[in-house]
Motif scaffolding. Structure first.
Motif, short mmCIF file in Angstrom:
data_model
loop_
_atom_site.label_atom_id
_atom_site.label_comp_id
_atom_site.label_asym_id
_atom_site.label_seq_id
_atom_site.Cartn_x
_atom_site.Cartn_y
_atom_site.Cartn_z
N GLY A 196 0.83 -1.20 0.00
CA GLY A 196 0.00 0.00 0.00
C GLY A 196 0.86 1.25 0.00
O GLY A 196 2.09 1.18 0.08
N ARG A 197 0.22 2.40 -0.10
CA ARG A 197 0.95 3.66 -0.10
C ARG A 197 1.55 3.89 1.28
O ARG A 197 0.96 3.55 2.31
N THR A 198 2.72 4.47 1.31
CA THR A 198 3.42 4.75 2.56
C THR A 198 2.55 5.60 3.49
O THR A 198 1.94 6.58 3.05
N TYR A 199 2.48 5.19 4.74
CA TYR A 199 1.72 5.86 5.80
C TYR A 199 0.20 5.73 5.63
O TYR A 199 -0.55 6.30 6.40
N SER A 200 -0.27 5.02 4.62
CA SER A 200 -1.71 4.85 4.45
C SER A 200 -2.22 3.81 5.45
O SER A 200 -1.58 2.78 5.66
N ILE A 210 -1.87 -0.11 18.76
CA ILE A 210 -1.50 0.28 17.40
C ILE A 210 -1.28 1.79 17.38
O ILE A 210 -2.14 2.57 17.80
N ASN A 211 -0.11 2.23 16.89
CA ASN A 211 0.23 3.65 16.81
C ASN A 211 -0.12 4.15 15.41
O ASN A 211 0.43 3.68 14.41
N TYR A 212 -1.08 5.11 15.33
CA TYR A 212 -1.51 5.61 14.03
C TYR A 212 -0.74 6.86 13.59
O TYR A 212 -1.02 7.41 12.53
N ALA A 213 0.22 7.31 14.39
CA ALA A 213 1.03 8.47 13.99
C ALA A 213 1.90 8.10 12.80
O ALA A 213 2.25 6.94 12.59
N VAL A 214 2.25 9.11 11.99
CA VAL A 214 3.07 8.89 10.80
C VAL A 214 4.37 9.66 10.93
O VAL A 214 4.49 10.59 11.71
N GLY A 215 5.33 9.22 10.13
CA GLY A 215 6.63 9.86 10.17
C GLY A 215 7.74 8.83 10.16
O GLY A 215 7.56 7.69 10.58
N TYR A 216 8.91 9.26 9.67
CA TYR A 216 10.03 8.32 9.54
C TYR A 216 10.49 7.80 10.89
O TYR A 216 10.89 6.64 11.01
N ASP A 217 10.42 8.64 11.91
CA ASP A 217 10.97 8.25 13.20
C ASP A 217 9.92 7.69 14.16
O ASP A 217 10.20 7.45 15.33
N VAL A 218 8.69 7.51 13.68
CA VAL A 218 7.64 6.95 14.52
C VAL A 218 7.80 5.43 14.56
O VAL A 218 7.82 4.78 13.50
N PRO A 219 7.94 4.82 15.74
CA PRO A 219 8.13 3.37 15.79
C PRO A 219 6.88 2.61 15.34
O PRO A 219 5.77 2.97 15.71
N LYS A 220 7.07 1.63 14.51
CA LYS A 220 5.99 0.78 14.03
C LYS A 220 6.17 -0.62 14.64
O LYS A 220 7.28 -1.13 14.73
N ARG A 221 5.06 -1.22 15.05
CA ARG A 221 5.19 -2.54 15.67
C ARG A 221 5.52 -3.59 14.61
O ARG A 221 4.99 -3.55 13.48
N LYS A 222 6.39 -4.50 14.97
CA LYS A 222 6.87 -5.52 14.05
C LYS A 222 6.10 -6.83 14.18
O LYS A 222 6.35 -7.77 13.43
N VAL A 256 -17.30 -25.48 7.82
CA VAL A 256 -16.62 -25.19 9.08
C VAL A 256 -16.84 -23.72 9.41
O VAL A 256 -16.61 -22.85 8.57
N VAL A 257 -17.32 -23.45 10.62
CA VAL A 257 -17.52 -22.09 11.12
C VAL A 257 -16.76 -21.96 12.43
O VAL A 257 -16.97 -22.78 13.34
N GLY A 258 -15.88 -20.96 12.55
CA GLY A 258 -15.10 -20.91 13.78
C GLY A 258 -14.38 -19.60 14.00
O GLY A 258 -14.66 -18.58 13.34
N LEU A 259 -13.44 -19.64 14.94
CA LEU A 259 -12.60 -18.51 15.29
C LEU A 259 -11.15 -18.82 14.96
O LEU A 259 -10.70 -19.97 15.11
N LYS A 260 -10.40 -17.78 14.58
CA LYS A 260 -9.01 -17.97 14.18
C LYS A 260 -8.14 -16.88 14.81
O LYS A 260 -8.49 -15.69 14.76
N PHE A 261 -7.04 -17.29 15.42
CA PHE A 261 -6.06 -16.36 15.97
C PHE A 261 -4.80 -16.43 15.14
O PHE A 261 -4.31 -17.52 14.81
N THR A 262 -4.25 -15.26 14.80
CA THR A 262 -3.05 -15.19 13.95
C THR A 262 -2.02 -14.27 14.59
O THR A 262 -2.37 -13.20 15.09
N VAL A 263 -0.76 -14.69 14.58
CA VAL A 263 0.34 -13.83 14.98
C VAL A 263 1.33 -13.79 13.81
O VAL A 263 1.70 -14.84 13.27
N LEU A 264 1.73 -12.58 13.40
CA LEU A 264 2.61 -12.39 12.25
C LEU A 264 3.82 -11.57 12.67
O LEU A 264 3.70 -10.57 13.39
N PHE A 265 4.98 -11.98 12.18
CA PHE A 265 6.24 -11.30 12.47
C PHE A 265 6.77 -10.69 11.17
O PHE A 265 6.93 -11.41 10.16
N GLN A 266 7.04 -9.39 11.20
CA GLN A 266 7.52 -8.73 9.99
C GLN A 266 8.96 -9.14 9.72
O GLN A 266 9.81 -9.14 10.61
#
Length: 337
Positions: free
Chosen positions: A56-60, A218-230, A295-305
């Motif tokens: 996606g577009r940067t910071y979108s 989740i941090n919605y602030a934008v900017g090069y120095d804003v930490p993003k969760r991995k 099948v109808v159910g619940l799903k938990f996902t953990v993703l590592f960048q």
């Protein structure tokens, strides 16, 4: 790599890659079409590995998603038949030469299927802030299936009037009389019976939809120095619906019985029920025209960048300095990368 190609032409595009794990639990149903049986009821669960591409577009706050994975799941589901089913051996003779029908009543029948399968999901979707959805297909490869059928068997004699020993008759209010619960003549009130053959489920392709949200801070602030969760955490509801016929049409009867009434003591006091064969219902003839998976159910996902390729700030500054120096020189300057 569809999304990478889609956004590669934009200088503002950003592509991130993730790997992670999934866990799911849900209700597993087999849905027969054209059958006297209703849907089965059961439970399923499993674990999986997932790769995800986000673009996606940067910071979108909106990101396009492409997911590919593999899951291993195990489940159990059962058909429950509460009404009785009868099988008759007509025109039999008892020890006193009375003519009757020997009747098997099959009560409280249950057909249970335990299954282990591998699922391969291929999904696309979108993420906007906390909300996300995915849609696509899952290929179900069933590796192992075990079947168990149980029922309570009642047997009795349905005596018809008019041709008993010595010309005597037995006449009830409807012209007949049932003889029940006489173990000496192998008329039993209730005998438990179990059986089942090994059923093989066909390869299946399911339409899959997953809708949920990202959880955690989740941090919605934008900017090069804003930490993003991995690390991403998600919780979602999902539905898998089978597009193909899961079962193979069988040729067996649901209950295979002896062909002749036999009370010979040498064959045992319960020989009329000992030799019954209870086949699982999905392997029988005429069970259903088609069986769909649900099948109808619940799903938990953990993703590592995955680590991004670092940008060389020094190299960039050096390049810009060289360009400025070259532009201000009369004789020019040769730049080598």
């Amino acid at each position: 790599m569809f999304f990478a190609l889609l956004f590669s032409g934009s200088m503002y595009a950003k592509v991130d890659n993730y790997i992670g794990a999934t866990a799911h639990i849900g209700e597993w149903t087999l849905m027969p079409s054209g059958s006297n049986y209703g849907p089965s009821l059961g439970v399923t669960g499993g674990l999986g590995f997932q790769y995800e591409l986000q673009a996606g577009r940067t910071y979108s706050p909106t990101r396009f998603l492409f997911d590919l994975g593999v899951e291993a799941g195990a489940g159990m589901t059962s058909y429950i038949q509460s009404s009785s089913k009868s099988v008759r051996l007509p025109n039999q003779l008892d020890a006193d030469n009375w003519r009757f029908d020997y009747v098997y009543n099959v009560n409280d029948r249950r057909d249970r299927y335990n299954d282990v399968a591998v699922h391969v999901p291929l999904m696309i979707g979108m993420q906007h802030r906390r909300f996300y959805f995915l849609a696509g297909v899952k290929v179900y490869a069933h590796l192992w299936t075990k079947t168990k059928s149980t029922a309570s068997i009642e047997t009795y004699g349905d005596y018809c009037y008019g041709d008993g020993a010595g010309g005597a008759t037995i006449i009830g209010s409807t012209g007949q009389s049932d003889l029940r619960d006489v173990p000496g003549q192998q008329f039993f009130a209730s005998i438990p019976k179990s059986g089942g053959v090994k059923t093989t489920f066909n390869l299946d392709m399911d339409l899959s939809v997953e809708i949920g949200g990202r959880i955690g801070v989740i941090n919605y602030a934008v900017g090069y120095d804003v930490p993003k969760r991995k690390v991403e955490y998600r919780l979602a509801a999902f539905v898998d619906y089978g597009l193909l016929d899961l079962h193979t049409k069988g040729t067996q009867e649901a209950l295979i019985t002896p062909s002749v009434y036999d009370t010979d003591p040498a064959h045992g006091p319960t020989s009329m029920v000992d030799n019954l064969v209870l086949n699982d219902i999905m392997s029988t003839s005429g069970f259903a025209s088609k069986v769909n998976n649900l099948v109808v159910g619940l799903k938990f996902t953990v993703l590592f960048q995955l680590p991004e390729e670092g940008k060389c700030v020094i190299c960039s500054d050096g390049y810009n300095s060289s360009v400025r120096s070259r532009g201000s020189s009369r004789r020019g300057m040769k730049y080598e990368e």
